[in-house]
Design a protein around this motif. Structure first.
Motif, PDB file in Angstrom:
ATOM      1  N   ALA A 252      17.848 112.051  62.003  1.00 53.27           N
ATOM      2  CA  ALA A 252      17.116 111.688  63.126  1.00 53.27           C
ATOM      3  C   ALA A 252      18.047 112.340  64.347  1.00 53.27           C
ATOM      4  CB  ALA A 252      16.964 110.181  63.414  1.00 53.27           C
ATOM      5  N   LEU A 253      17.633 113.089  65.222  1.00 52.91           N
ATOM      6  CA  LEU A 253      18.334 113.858  66.250  1.00 52.91           C
ATOM      7  C   LEU A 253      18.263 113.085  67.484  1.00 52.91           C
ATOM      8  CD1 LEU A 253      18.404 117.752  66.927  1.00 52.91           C
ATOM      9  CD2 LEU A 253      19.719 115.886  68.292  1.00 52.91           C
ATOM     10  N   CYS A 254      18.594 111.778  67.273  1.00 53.25           N
ATOM     11  CA  CYS A 254      18.368 110.810  68.689  1.00 53.25           C
ATOM     12  C   CYS A 254      19.122 111.285  70.004  1.00 53.25           C
ATOM     13  CB  CYS A 254      18.576 109.617  68.149  1.00 53.25           C
ATOM     14  SG  CYS A 254      17.613 108.934  66.936  1.00 53.25           S
ATOM     15  N   ARG A 255      18.494 111.112  70.957  1.00 55.84           N
ATOM     16  CA  ARG A 255      19.202 111.081  72.230  1.00 55.84           C
ATOM     17  C   ARG A 255      18.155 110.524  73.084  1.00 55.84           C
ATOM     18  NH1 ARG A 255      18.963 113.744  77.031  1.00 55.84           N
ATOM     19  NH2 ARG A 255      20.692 113.096  78.266  1.00 55.84           N
ATOM     20  N   PRO A 256      18.657 109.689  74.180  1.00 55.04           N
ATOM     21  CA  PRO A 256      20.092 109.007  74.164  1.00 55.04           C
ATOM     22  C   PRO A 256      20.477 108.282  72.956  1.00 55.04           C
ATOM     23  CG  PRO A 256      18.727 108.547  76.019  1.00 55.04           C
ATOM     24  CD  PRO A 256      17.578 108.877  75.039  1.00 55.04           C
ATOM     25  N   PRO A 257      21.746 108.061  72.642  1.00 54.97           N
ATOM     26  CA  PRO A 257      22.145 107.262  71.448  1.00 54.97           C
ATOM     27  C   PRO A 257      22.037 105.878  71.506  1.00 54.97           C
ATOM     28  CG  PRO A 257      24.000 107.921  73.172  1.00 54.97           C
ATOM     29  CD  PRO A 257      22.982 108.329  73.744  1.00 54.97           C
ATOM     30  N   GLY A 258      22.798 105.234  70.606  1.00 52.60           N
ATOM     31  CA  GLY A 258      21.990 103.661  70.612  1.00 52.60           C
ATOM     32  C   GLY A 258      23.113 102.646  70.088  1.00 52.60           C
ATOM     33  N   HIS A 259      24.022 102.965  69.577  1.00 51.15           N
ATOM     34  CA  HIS A 259      25.234 101.931  68.791  1.00 51.15           C
ATOM     35  C   HIS A 259      25.606 100.842  69.756  1.00 51.15           C
ATOM     36  CE1 HIS A 259      29.144 104.026  68.615  1.00 51.15           C
ATOM     37  NE2 HIS A 259      28.696 104.413  69.517  1.00 51.15           N
ATOM     38  N   HIS A 260      25.873 101.127  71.096  1.00 49.60           N
ATOM     39  CA  HIS A 260      26.237 100.238  72.128  1.00 49.60           C
ATOM     40  C   HIS A 260      25.571  99.178  72.579  1.00 49.60           C
ATOM     41  CE1 HIS A 260      30.263 102.238  71.990  1.00 49.60           C
ATOM     42  NE2 HIS A 260      29.903 103.305  72.524  1.00 49.60           N
ATOM     43  N   ALA A 261      24.173  99.315  72.247  1.00 50.05           N
ATOM     44  CA  ALA A 261      23.078  98.360  72.683  1.00 50.05           C
ATOM     45  C   ALA A 261      22.793  97.420  71.876  1.00 50.05           C
ATOM     46  CB  ALA A 261      22.003  99.219  72.866  1.00 50.05           C
ATOM     47  N   SER A 262      22.949  96.243  72.180  1.00 50.14           N
ATOM     48  CA  SER A 262      22.682  94.884  71.388  1.00 50.14           C
ATOM     49  C   SER A 262      21.129  94.438  71.686  1.00 50.14           C
ATOM     50  CB  SER A 262      23.708  93.948  71.609  1.00 50.14           C
ATOM     51  OG  SER A 262      23.507  93.397  72.991  1.00 50.14           O
ATOM     52  N   ALA A 263      20.796  93.232  71.295  1.00 51.99           N
ATOM     53  CA  ALA A 263      19.471  92.751  71.476  1.00 51.99           C
ATOM     54  C   ALA A 263      18.922  92.812  72.571  1.00 51.99           C
ATOM     55  CB  ALA A 263      19.416  91.502  70.777  1.00 51.99           C
ATOM     56  N   ASP A 264      19.694  92.637  73.759  1.00 49.51           N
ATOM     57  CA  ASP A 264      19.320  92.386  75.145  1.00 49.51           C
ATOM     58  C   ASP A 264      20.385  93.071  76.094  1.00 49.51           C
ATOM     59  OD1 ASP A 264      21.233  90.313  74.961  1.00 49.51           O
ATOM     60  OD2 ASP A 264      19.820  88.831  75.685  1.00 49.51           O
ATOM     61  N   VAL A 265      21.246  93.747  75.545  1.00 46.17           N
ATOM     62  CA  VAL A 265      22.398  94.137  76.440  1.00 46.17           C
ATOM     63  C   VAL A 265      22.650  95.600  76.142  1.00 46.17           C
ATOM     64  CG1 VAL A 265      24.753  94.162  77.368  1.00 46.17           C
ATOM     65  CG2 VAL A 265      23.477  92.045  76.876  1.00 46.17           C
TER      66      VAL A 265
ATOM     67  N   GLY B 141      27.077  97.132  69.667  1.00 52.98           N
ATOM     68  CA  GLY B 141      25.897  96.596  69.827  1.00 52.98           C
ATOM     69  C   GLY B 141      25.206  96.648  68.169  1.00 52.98           C
ATOM     70  N   THR B 142      25.335  97.517  67.214  1.00 49.22           N
ATOM     71  CA  THR B 142      24.871  97.049  65.950  1.00 49.22           C
ATOM     72  C   THR B 142      25.880  95.925  65.220  1.00 49.22           C
ATOM     73  OG1 THR B 142      24.988  99.637  65.988  1.00 49.22           O
ATOM     74  CG2 THR B 142      24.834  98.610  63.857  1.00 49.22           C
ATOM     75  N   GLN B 143      27.101  95.783  65.533  1.00 42.93           N
ATOM     76  CA  GLN B 143      27.720  94.781  64.857  1.00 42.93           C
ATOM     77  C   GLN B 143      27.148  93.594  65.275  1.00 42.93           C
ATOM     78  OE1 GLN B 143      32.307  94.355  64.771  1.00 42.93           O
ATOM     79  NE2 GLN B 143      32.228  92.295  65.751  1.00 42.93           N
ATOM     80  N   SER B 144      26.878  93.652  66.804  1.00 37.85           N
ATOM     81  CA  SER B 144      26.491  92.036  67.118  1.00 37.85           C
ATOM     82  C   SER B 144      25.001  91.883  66.674  1.00 37.85           C
ATOM     83  CB  SER B 144      26.375  92.302  68.571  1.00 37.85           C
ATOM     84  OG  SER B 144      25.504  91.461  69.377  1.00 37.85           O
ATOM     85  N   ILE B 145      24.178  92.701  66.600  1.00 40.02           N
ATOM     86  CA  ILE B 145      22.714  92.426  66.186  1.00 40.02           C
ATOM     87  C   ILE B 145      22.721  91.991  64.661  1.00 40.02           C
ATOM     88  CG2 ILE B 145      20.673  94.004  65.322  1.00 40.02           C
ATOM     89  CD1 ILE B 145      21.123  95.577  67.810  1.00 40.02           C
ATOM     90  N   PHE B 146      23.847  92.432  63.640  1.00 39.07           N
ATOM     91  CA  PHE B 146      23.577  92.017  62.458  1.00 39.07           C
ATOM     92  C   PHE B 146      24.860  90.951  61.887  1.00 39.07           C
ATOM     93  CE2 PHE B 146      21.395  96.069  62.489  1.00 39.07           C
ATOM     94  CZ  PHE B 146      20.332  95.679  62.091  1.00 39.07           C
ATOM     95  N   TYR B 147      25.459  90.492  63.048  1.00 40.24           N
ATOM     96  CA  TYR B 147      26.804  89.803  62.577  1.00 40.24           C
ATOM     97  C   TYR B 147      26.579  88.474  61.945  1.00 40.24           C
ATOM     98  CZ  TYR B 147      31.735  88.838  63.690  1.00 40.24           C
ATOM     99  OH  TYR B 147      33.114  88.660  63.308  1.00 40.24           O
ATOM    100  N   GLU B 148      25.411  87.908  61.867  1.00 35.96           N
ATOM    101  CA  GLU B 148      25.066  86.691  61.149  1.00 35.96           C
ATOM    102  C   GLU B 148      24.176  86.857  60.105  1.00 35.96           C
ATOM    103  OE1 GLU B 148      24.595  83.284  63.731  1.00 35.96           O
ATOM    104  OE2 GLU B 148      26.178  84.018  65.155  1.00 35.96           O
ATOM    105  N   ARG B 149      24.048  88.325  59.565  1.00 40.27           N
ATOM    106  CA  ARG B 149      23.149  88.438  58.451  1.00 40.27           C
ATOM    107  C   ARG B 149      23.875  89.210  57.263  1.00 40.27           C
ATOM    108  NH1 ARG B 149      17.941  91.124  61.530  1.00 40.27           N
ATOM    109  NH2 ARG B 149      17.845  91.955  59.400  1.00 40.27           N
ATOM    110  N   ALA B 150      23.373  88.773  56.199  1.00 38.55           N
ATOM    111  CA  ALA B 150      23.957  89.264  54.889  1.00 38.55           C
ATOM    112  C   ALA B 150      23.108  90.310  54.186  1.00 38.55           C
ATOM    113  CB  ALA B 150      23.952  88.218  53.855  1.00 38.55           C
ATOM    114  N   ASP B 151      21.725  90.842  55.004  1.00 39.26           N
ATOM    115  CA  ASP B 151      21.097  91.854  54.365  1.00 39.26           C
ATOM    116  C   ASP B 151      21.355  93.186  55.109  1.00 39.26           C
ATOM    117  OD1 ASP B 151      20.231  90.922  56.845  1.00 39.26           O
ATOM    118  OD2 ASP B 151      18.109  90.904  56.388  1.00 39.26           O
TER     119      ASP B 151
END
Ligand code: SP5
Ligand code: ZN
Length: 341
Positions: free
Chosen positions: A151-164, A201-211
């Protein structure tokens, strides 16, 4: 390997960012994606396709309704106030303030940001929407049985959390794709973030999930952006305890140290026994990157791809950072070629 790409990324080309006290051209510029696409073609990596449109539903599985509403309406509201230059925030609900979402557009921008590195322009929403669709289209390819896709994504995404938003990121493309795998029947997905910066952002989104198991290799927040997340003692919480791995490294780290961290991350991913691996593919670990300190050289990216391939899992590569514009294509595609063997 199939590449998904859209010219829509050009609709986001902001005027500048603060560097050393001066407003300078953005490091995150359209030429980045152009160089990656040119290298995909030059190396004949495989077919290149336009994204399909899966709509807002898969995006709303990750991002909040008020955040998506702001992103879609911000430019029109800003322009209606008579503005023509980029929209940027300036006030944030930091410690000692109250994080209540205001009615005012400028206040809402601060509420939905953690820094001033995610400007909004006339074309930003269309560009970030399409970037998410690029990730979702590549996700379908892997879900349908392909060994890998890019996926040649631009803009990137990993700093974005659910609402920030922040750090050049608005919609978390890799998180949206990870959730799509789960919604289509996967039980466990792993995200390996190799961008130089911690994927807060990625860490925050999934921080409380085991899946979703999230592994990050990055410059330590003790000295590097994003400064306020990414330490080794952040291991997940609640049901997600044990499903977040941070491997913060010292400034100046080269392949000897970086490759050992990759091996550690890959062993944890193997133990997790993920159905699919998603790679947040930033190549700002490169020795000549203008905003980073690591010392990886171009051949190291072939080794990176080889090690990821050794996991033996279906793998979705999602483009993140990398600001040595002339070399970004060589380094990103080296990972993909190393993976293919
Ligand atoms: C996706 C991604 O890689 N985002 C990175 C965002 C980093 N933005 C803030 C960078 C601060 C730059 N400091 C400039 C140092 C120039 N020598
Ligand atoms: Zn980065």
């Amino acid at each position: 390997m199939l590449t998904i790409y859209s010219d829509d990324h050009r609709l986001h080309h902001a005027q500048g960012e603060m560097v050393g006290g001066e407003f300078q051209p953005c490091f995150e510029m359209p030429a980045r994606a152009d160089h990656v696409l040119a290298r995909v073609k030059a190396q004949q990596l495989g077919a290149i396709r336009e994204p399909e449109d899966f709509g807002l539903t898969p995006i709303a599985r990750i991002h909040s309704a008020d955040y998506l509403d702001f992103l879609q309406k911000a430019w029109a509201g800003w322009a209606a106030q008579g503005n023509t230059a980029d929209f940027l925030p300036g006030v944030f609900p930091a410690r000692h303030l109250r994080a209540k979402r205001p009615d005012d557009l400028y206040g809402q921008y601060g509420f939905h940001s953690f820094d001033c590195f995610a400007p909004i322009t006339a074309g930003t929403w269309q560009a970030v929407y399409t970037s998410a669709q690029v990730a979702l289209t590549a996700q379908r390819e892997v879900a349908a049985g392909a060994r890998s896709a890019f996926a040649l994504c631009r803009p990137p995404g990993h700093h974005a959390s659910a609402d920030v938003m922040g750090g050049y990121c608005y919609l978390n493309n890799v998180a949206i794709a990870a959730q799509a795998f789960l919604d289509q029947g996967a039980k466990r997905v792993a995200i390996l973030d190799v961008d130089y910066h911690h994927g807060n952002g990625t860490q925050s989104i999934f921080y409380e999930r085991a899946d979703v198991f999230v592994a990050n290799i990055h410059g330590s927040p003790s000295f590097e952006y994003p400064h306020f997340l990414g330490y080794a003692d952040e291991t997940g919480a609640g049901a997600g305890e044990g499903y977040n791995l941070n491997l913060p490294l010292a400034a100046g780290s080269a392949w000897d140290v970086w490759g050992a961290a990759l091996d550690t991350a890959c062993k944890r991913i193997a133990a997790y026994d993920a159905d699919v691996v998603l790679v947040s593919l930033g190549v700002d670990t490169y020795q000549n990157d203008p905003i980073s300190s690591f010392k990886l050289d171009s051949p190291d990216y072939l080794r990176m791809g080889q090690r990821i391939a050794a996991l033996g899992k279906p793998t979705l590569f999602v483009m993140e950072g990398g600001y040595a514009v002339a070399e970004i294509g060589i380094n990103a595609v080296n990972v993909l070629e190393g993976f293919q063997g």
